[in-house]
Design an enzyme around this catalytic site. Structure first.
Site, mmCIF file in Angstrom:
data_model
loop_
_atom_site.group_PDB
_atom_site.id
_atom_site.type_symbol
_atom_site.label_atom_id
_atom_site.label_comp_id
_atom_site.label_asym_id
_atom_site.label_seq_id
_atom_site.Cartn_x
_atom_site.Cartn_y
_atom_site.Cartn_z
ATOM 1 N N GLY A 197 1.026 -18.951 -3.834
ATOM 2 C CA GLY A 197 1.161 -18.623 -5.071
ATOM 3 C C GLY A 197 0.517 -19.638 -5.981
ATOM 4 C CB CYS A 248 -1.020 0.052 1.273
ATOM 5 S SG CYS A 248 0.019 0.221 2.786
HETATM 6 C C1 LIG Z 1 -10.049 -12.763 -3.305
HETATM 7 C C2 LIG Z 1 -8.757 -12.329 -2.459
HETATM 8 C C3 LIG Z 1 -8.639 -11.428 -1.439
HETATM 9 C C4 LIG Z 1 -7.213 -11.409 -1.163
HETATM 10 N N1 LIG Z 1 -7.103 -10.579 -0.073
HETATM 11 C C5 LIG Z 1 -6.074 -10.299 0.578
HETATM 12 C C6 LIG Z 1 -5.905 -9.677 1.986
HETATM 13 O O1 LIG Z 1 -6.868 -8.948 2.366
HETATM 14 N N2 LIG Z 1 -4.536 -9.459 2.442
HETATM 15 C C7 LIG Z 1 -3.452 -9.926 1.807
HETATM 16 O O2 LIG Z 1 -2.348 -9.763 2.167
HETATM 17 N N3 LIG Z 1 -3.589 -10.755 0.561
HETATM 18 C C8 LIG Z 1 -4.800 -10.916 0.143
HETATM 19 N N4 LIG Z 1 -4.841 -11.771 -1.176
HETATM 20 C C9 LIG Z 1 -3.828 -12.269 -1.444
HETATM 21 C C10 LIG Z 1 -3.401 -13.710 -1.163
HETATM 22 O O3 LIG Z 1 -3.406 -13.626 0.371
HETATM 23 C C11 LIG Z 1 -2.213 -14.458 -1.669
HETATM 24 O O4 LIG Z 1 -1.148 -13.907 -1.521
HETATM 25 C C12 LIG Z 1 -2.493 -14.620 -3.394
HETATM 26 O O5 LIG Z 1 -3.745 -14.710 -3.661
HETATM 27 C C13 LIG Z 1 -1.593 -15.684 -3.945
HETATM 28 O O6 LIG Z 1 -1.874 -17.071 -3.560
HETATM 29 P P1 LIG Z 1 -2.991 -18.039 -4.452
HETATM 30 O O7 LIG Z 1 -2.464 -17.897 -5.747
HETATM 31 O O8 LIG Z 1 -3.000 -19.254 -3.519
HETATM 32 O O9 LIG Z 1 -4.316 -17.096 -4.242
HETATM 33 C C14 LIG Z 1 -6.156 -11.911 -1.495
HETATM 34 C C15 LIG Z 1 -6.489 -12.855 -2.675
HETATM 35 C C16 LIG Z 1 -7.596 -12.971 -3.253
HETATM 36 C C17 LIG Z 1 -7.711 -13.776 -4.449
#
Ligand SMILES: Cc1cc2nc3c(=O)[nH]c(=O)nc-3n(C[C@H](O)[C@H](O)[C@H](O)COP(=O)(O)O)c2cc1C
Length: 291
Positions: free
Chosen positions: A242, A130
């Site tokens: 990821g 941010c």
């Molecule tokens: C719908 C959604 C909401 C997310 N909200 C947050 C959040 O509030 N804070 C954060 O640090 N990461 C957030 N992320 C990122 C995930 O924590 C993660 O770092 C990212 O999606 C990669 O992992 P993945 O491919 O297994 O989803 C969000 C991801 C998605 C898809």
């Protein structure tokens, strides 16, 4: 068993912030959820000092092997979280990690002090994707900003501080090193990759915000590369995430140097994904020992 910053975990699979609403899941599955919780620790959705409504819809768009989101951190704010969500999250049978974000060091400090004071909280994850209102720079994109933030927060608590890295940088290892030098206890990576899509029906951006963050299997090679690069640069433990869908994916992250892995987008498809990934990892480990 696994361990993260002195926190004992039943297995090495936790959730990625913002991708599993444990309070809603308990409403749906009842107390059965507590008996068989899919993750070995629970990471909250990122909270901010003030309540946020998040971005206007459309906020989710499917992409090949992944999804874009521009949810925009909707949350109840610190006071709402402490009063309403924390007591419910404290009933989960696993350690609680609270994710927090602010747009100034002072804001981060207020969040860390308030959250760390609660004994239900085992650790704090700092979402640094941010902008800082004073400098206009994205904190987690700048090693100097990241180190200064950690130096300001480190004296405020003895609880573990985990820095969640953004992948949208040329050199994530430099940011991880800065976090470690500032006093971080662990680093988690990756957050979503910046991306966009056009709605073929309208010819306009598919997400109302214009762009979003890419997650899911499509990002896994990027995440694995960054975990390896960060592993080579720092000594603190890493939480790797990821695009993890199964035990074999998680094993790749552990082999790349993560101590613990997090499952995110896959939980939208399969709310039991965390437990399944942990079971598949364990089976692979037993087979590995037997071989
Ligand atoms: C719908 C959604 C909401 C997310 N909200 C947050 C959040 O509030 N804070 C954060 O640090 N990461 C957030 N992320 C990122 C995930 O924590 C993660 O770092 C990212 O999606 C990669 O992992 P993945 O491919 O297994 O989803 C969000 C991801 C998605 C898809």
């Amino acid at each position: 068993m696994a361990e993260l910053c002195g926190i004992e975990l039943a297995h090495p699979v936790i959730n990625a912030s913002g991708t599993y609403d444990a309070i809603a899941a308990r409403r749906v599955f009842g107390d059965a959820l507590l008996e068989d919780f899919p993750f070995s620790a629970f990471v909250s959705k990122t909270i901010t000092e003030e309540p946020r409504a998040g971005n206007a819809p459309r906020r989710i768009w499917e992409t090949p092997s992944g999804m874009l989101n521009s949810i925009g951190l909707p949350n109840k704010g610190l006071a709402g979280f402490l009063a309403e969500d924390l007591p419910l999250l404290a009933e989960l049978p696993v350690p609680l990690i609270v994710s927090a974000m602010a747009s100034s060091r002072e804001g981060f400090a207020r969040l860390v002090e308030a959250v760390a004071a609660r004994e239900e909280v085992a650790a704090i994850e700092l979402n640094v994707s941010c902008p800082n209102v004073h400098s206009g720079l994205i904190v987690g994109e700048q090693p100097t900003e990241t180190e200064a933030l950690l130096r300001a927060l480190r004296p405020l608590t003895a609880k573990p501080l985990i820095v969640k890295l953004t992948p949208n940088v040329a050199d994530s290892a430099a940011v991880a090193l800065a976090a470690e030098e500032g006093g971080a206890d662990a680093v988690s990576l990756i957050n979503t990759l910046k991306g966009g899509a056009i709605d073929p029906g309208s010819g306009e951006p598919a997400l109302a915000a214009g762009h979003g963050g890419l997650s899911g299997p499509a990002v896994r090679p990027v995440a694995l590369h960054q975990v390896r690069a960060v592993r080579a640069a720092v000594g603190v433990p890493l939480v790797g995430m990821g695009g993890i869908r199964c035990g074999a994916d998680a094993a790749e992250f552990l082999a790349a140097g993560a101590a613990v892995v997090a499952v995110g987008t896959e939980s939208f498809r399969d709310p039991r994904a965390g437990a399944r990934v942990a079971a598949e990892l364990e089976k692979a480990r037993i087979r590995g020992v037997a071989a």
